[in-house]
Design a protein around this motif. Structure first.
Motif, PDB file in Angstrom:
ATOM      1  N   UNK A 123      -1.667   2.244   5.088  1.00  0.00           N
ATOM      2  CA  UNK A 123      -1.042   1.638   4.089  1.00  0.00           C
ATOM      3  C   UNK A 123      -1.372   0.000   3.982  1.00  0.00           C
ATOM      4  N   UNK A 124      -1.651  -0.623   5.212  1.00  0.00           N
ATOM      5  CA  UNK A 124      -1.833  -1.988   5.260  1.00  0.00           C
ATOM      6  C   UNK A 124      -3.283  -2.360   4.412  1.00  0.00           C
ATOM      7  N   UNK A 125      -3.894  -1.428   4.172  1.00  0.00           N
ATOM      8  CA  UNK A 125      -5.233  -1.639   3.327  1.00  0.00           C
ATOM      9  C   UNK A 125      -5.453  -0.751   2.385  1.00  0.00           C
ATOM     10  N   UNK A 126      -4.783   0.332   2.220  1.00  0.00           N
ATOM     11  CA  UNK A 126      -4.867   1.445   0.984  1.00  0.00           C
ATOM     12  C   UNK A 126      -3.426   1.638   0.452  1.00  0.00           C
ATOM     13  N   UNK A 127      -3.322   1.032  -0.632  1.00  0.00           N
ATOM     14  CA  UNK A 127      -2.059   1.143  -1.420  1.00  0.00           C
ATOM     15  C   UNK A 127      -2.038   2.467  -2.184  1.00  0.00           C
ATOM     16  N   UNK A 128      -1.970   3.536  -1.678  1.00  0.00           N
ATOM     17  CA  UNK A 128      -1.804   4.817  -2.441  1.00  0.00           C
ATOM     18  C   UNK A 128      -0.531   5.033  -3.290  1.00  0.00           C
ATOM     19  N   UNK A 129      -0.746   5.637  -4.435  1.00  0.00           N
ATOM     20  CA  UNK A 129       0.436   6.007  -5.147  1.00  0.00           C
ATOM     21  C   UNK A 129       1.321   6.989  -4.502  1.00  0.00           C
ATOM     22  N   UNK A 130       2.439   7.244  -4.658  1.00  0.00           N
ATOM     23  CA  UNK A 130       3.209   8.174  -4.021  1.00  0.00           C
ATOM     24  C   UNK A 130       2.716   9.568  -3.958  1.00  0.00           C
ATOM     25  N   UNK A 131       2.169   9.805  -5.423  1.00  0.00           N
ATOM     26  CA  UNK A 131       1.427  11.030  -5.661  1.00  0.00           C
ATOM     27  C   UNK A 131      -0.007  10.771  -5.966  1.00  0.00           C
ATOM     28  N   UNK A 132      -0.820  11.141  -4.821  1.00  0.00           N
ATOM     29  CA  UNK A 132      -2.259  10.817  -5.035  1.00  0.00           C
ATOM     30  C   UNK A 132      -2.891  11.739  -5.926  1.00  0.00           C
ATOM     31  N   UNK A 133      -3.719  10.921  -6.778  1.00  0.00           N
ATOM     32  CA  UNK A 133      -4.360  11.727  -7.967  1.00  0.00           C
ATOM     33  C   UNK A 133      -5.694  12.142  -7.649  1.00  0.00           C
ATOM     34  N   UNK A 134      -6.512  13.136  -8.155  1.00  0.00           N
ATOM     35  CA  UNK A 134      -7.788  13.454  -7.767  1.00  0.00           C
ATOM     36  C   UNK A 134      -8.589  12.207  -8.012  1.00  0.00           C
ATOM     37  N   UNK A 135      -8.558  11.494  -9.325  1.00  0.00           N
ATOM     38  CA  UNK A 135      -9.115  10.397  -9.635  1.00  0.00           C
ATOM     39  C   UNK A 135      -9.275   9.216  -8.737  1.00  0.00           C
ATOM     40  N   UNK A 136      -7.938   8.996  -8.174  1.00  0.00           N
ATOM     41  CA  UNK A 136      -7.700   7.964  -7.017  1.00  0.00           C
ATOM     42  C   UNK A 136      -8.298   8.561  -5.848  1.00  0.00           C
ATOM     43  N   UNK A 137      -8.351   9.741  -5.378  1.00  0.00           N
ATOM     44  CA  UNK A 137      -9.023  10.014  -4.160  1.00  0.00           C
ATOM     45  C   UNK A 137     -10.392   9.948  -4.187  1.00  0.00           C
ATOM     46  N   UNK A 138     -10.942  10.374  -5.245  1.00  0.00           N
ATOM     47  CA  UNK A 138     -12.563  10.053  -5.129  1.00  0.00           C
ATOM     48  C   UNK A 138     -12.923   8.991  -5.755  1.00  0.00           C
ATOM     49  N   UNK A 139     -12.163   7.912  -6.097  1.00  0.00           N
ATOM     50  CA  UNK A 139     -12.570   6.567  -6.128  1.00  0.00           C
ATOM     51  C   UNK A 139     -12.497   6.094  -4.857  1.00  0.00           C
ATOM     52  N   UNK A 140     -11.864   6.257  -3.858  1.00  0.00           N
ATOM     53  CA  UNK A 140     -11.824   5.423  -2.714  1.00  0.00           C
ATOM     54  C   UNK A 140     -12.981   5.886  -1.644  1.00  0.00           C
ATOM     55  N   UNK A 141     -13.052   5.089  -0.653  1.00  0.00           N
ATOM     56  CA  UNK A 141     -14.201   5.302   0.259  1.00  0.00           C
ATOM     57  C   UNK A 141     -13.667   6.112   1.559  1.00  0.00           C
ATOM     58  N   UNK A 142     -14.399   6.872   2.154  1.00  0.00           N
ATOM     59  CA  UNK A 142     -13.966   7.923   2.974  1.00  0.00           C
ATOM     60  C   UNK A 142     -14.693   7.855   4.332  1.00  0.00           C
ATOM     61  N   UNK A 143     -14.068   8.012   5.529  1.00  0.00           N
ATOM     62  CA  UNK A 143     -14.731   8.621   6.728  1.00  0.00           C
ATOM     63  C   UNK A 143     -14.690  10.233   6.753  1.00  0.00           C
ATOM     64  N   UNK A 144     -15.986  10.920   7.146  1.00  0.00           N
ATOM     65  CA  UNK A 144     -15.903  12.356   7.358  1.00  0.00           C
ATOM     66  C   UNK A 144     -16.459  12.717   8.789  1.00  0.00           C
ATOM     67  N   UNK A 145     -15.786  13.912   9.263  1.00  0.00           N
ATOM     68  CA  UNK A 145     -16.488  14.548  10.430  1.00  0.00           C
ATOM     69  C   UNK A 145     -17.612  15.580   9.861  1.00  0.00           C
TER      70      UNK A 145
END
Length: 320
Positions: free
Chosen positions: A187-209
């Motif tokens: 949360x120090x670098x990603x200010x996500x809303x209380x309820x994460x939306x699909x649009x918000x999720x896919x707009x962010x950058x990710x680390x994947x395994x």
């Protein structure tokens, strides 16, 4: 070591048993009665053994039989070996974990390493202090080969279809109320809303395994659209360090996320904004050929007990 030529000669060891009884009884008739077979069957067995040895083993004397000199040598050698073999075959094995020095090889999914291993080692030190564990990395693409080739005694992993020769036992990986996967972030670098939306999720950058060495993770493999993947790592053990102090999101098993949040309480998790894809859950997997391995069975039981205790502790927020 026995050479291939020894096996090729194909001696039926039961012939030695028949010969020993004939020698002890001094009579084909009495030997047949003692062995619960017919006299012709005993005579045929003696003829087969004689042909194999290449020398007469018994000879008639009066109404009975006696062993020849070569027969006496074979009888002495047979008694020396048949009795210990019978004792080993009939012995009931007694397994004591506290004194066992067995080595057990476990195939362990990387997502469970930091979660399970410390408590498993602690339990083993208490209940089986002399046993040795060898941990090998395993995942759904490799688990079948490792089990069938006996490279591991059992595995703790997620698996797809497996042959019937592999036993599958569900491992209590998380309570039914937990979703299979969750989103981990800082949360120090990603200010996500209380309820994460699909649009918000896919707009962010990710680390994947990614076990395939590409940029596809569990979300892409489930059929959802591709994410903005900034980093792909080969194991879940990398995820916490990558997410910590970065704006990247990670979609990981909820059980693993709760363990990370216990050790890094400054991180947060958020429910996924789309319908949660199914997870088969972790399982204990082993070859039926190893089903009677007492040491492996003991460690499997220990894994189950430790996992249940870990899940119970993670259900109680703030408890360690």
């Amino acid at each position: 070591m026995f050479g291939a030529d020894v096996y090729a000669r194909d001696l039926d060891l039961n012939l030695l048993r028949v010969f020993a009884v004939v020698a002890e009884e001094g009579s084909i008739t009495r030997a047949a009665a003692r062995l619960y077979v017919t006299q012709p069957a005993v005579s045929a067995a003696i003829r087969r053994l004689t042909a194999y040895v290449g020398a007469e083993l018994i000879t008639r004397q009066g109404r009975g039989v006696v062993v020849t000199h070569r027969g006496a040598e074979l009888l002495a050698a047979s008694r020396a070996h048949l009795q210990p073999l019978l004792a080993v075959a009939m012995a009931v094995p007694v397994f004591d974990p506290r004194s066992s020095m067995a080595t057990v090889r476990i195939g362990l999914a990387d997502s469970l390493e930091s979660l399970l291993l410390p408590d498993l080692v602690k339990a083993l030190r208490t209940e089986a202090p002399e046993m040795q564990l060898i941990i090998a990395p395993v995942q759904f693409r490799t688990v079948e080969e490792l089990l069938l080739s006996n490279k591991v005694d059992f595995a703790v992993s997620i698996a797809d279809e497996l042959p019937r020769s592999i036993v599958r036992q569900p491992l209590a990986s998380h309570p039914p109320s937990w979703p299979p996967f969750t989103c981990l972030y800082d949360p120090r670098h990603s200010k996500l809303p209380k309820k994460l939306s699909e649009r918000e999720y896919f707009a962010r950058e990710h680390v994947v395994v990614s076990y395939a060495g590409d940029a596809r993770g569990i979300v892409e493999d489930s059929g959802a659209r591709a994410r903005k993947v900034r980093i792909a790592v080969p194991a879940f053990s990398y995820v916490a360090d990558v997410v910590d102090d970065s704006p990247l999101l990670a979609t990981i098993p909820t059980l693993v996320a709760k363990h990370i949040l216990r050790t890094r309480p400054h991180l947060r998790s958020a429910a996924l904004p789309f319908l949660s894809f199914e997870s088969t859950g972790f399982e204990l997997l082993w070859s039926r050929a190893n089903d009677d391995d007492d040491a492996a069975r003991f460690v499997r039981g220990l894994v189950t007990k430790v996992t249940l205790a870990i899940v119970a502790s993670l259900e109680r927020p703030g408890k360690k």
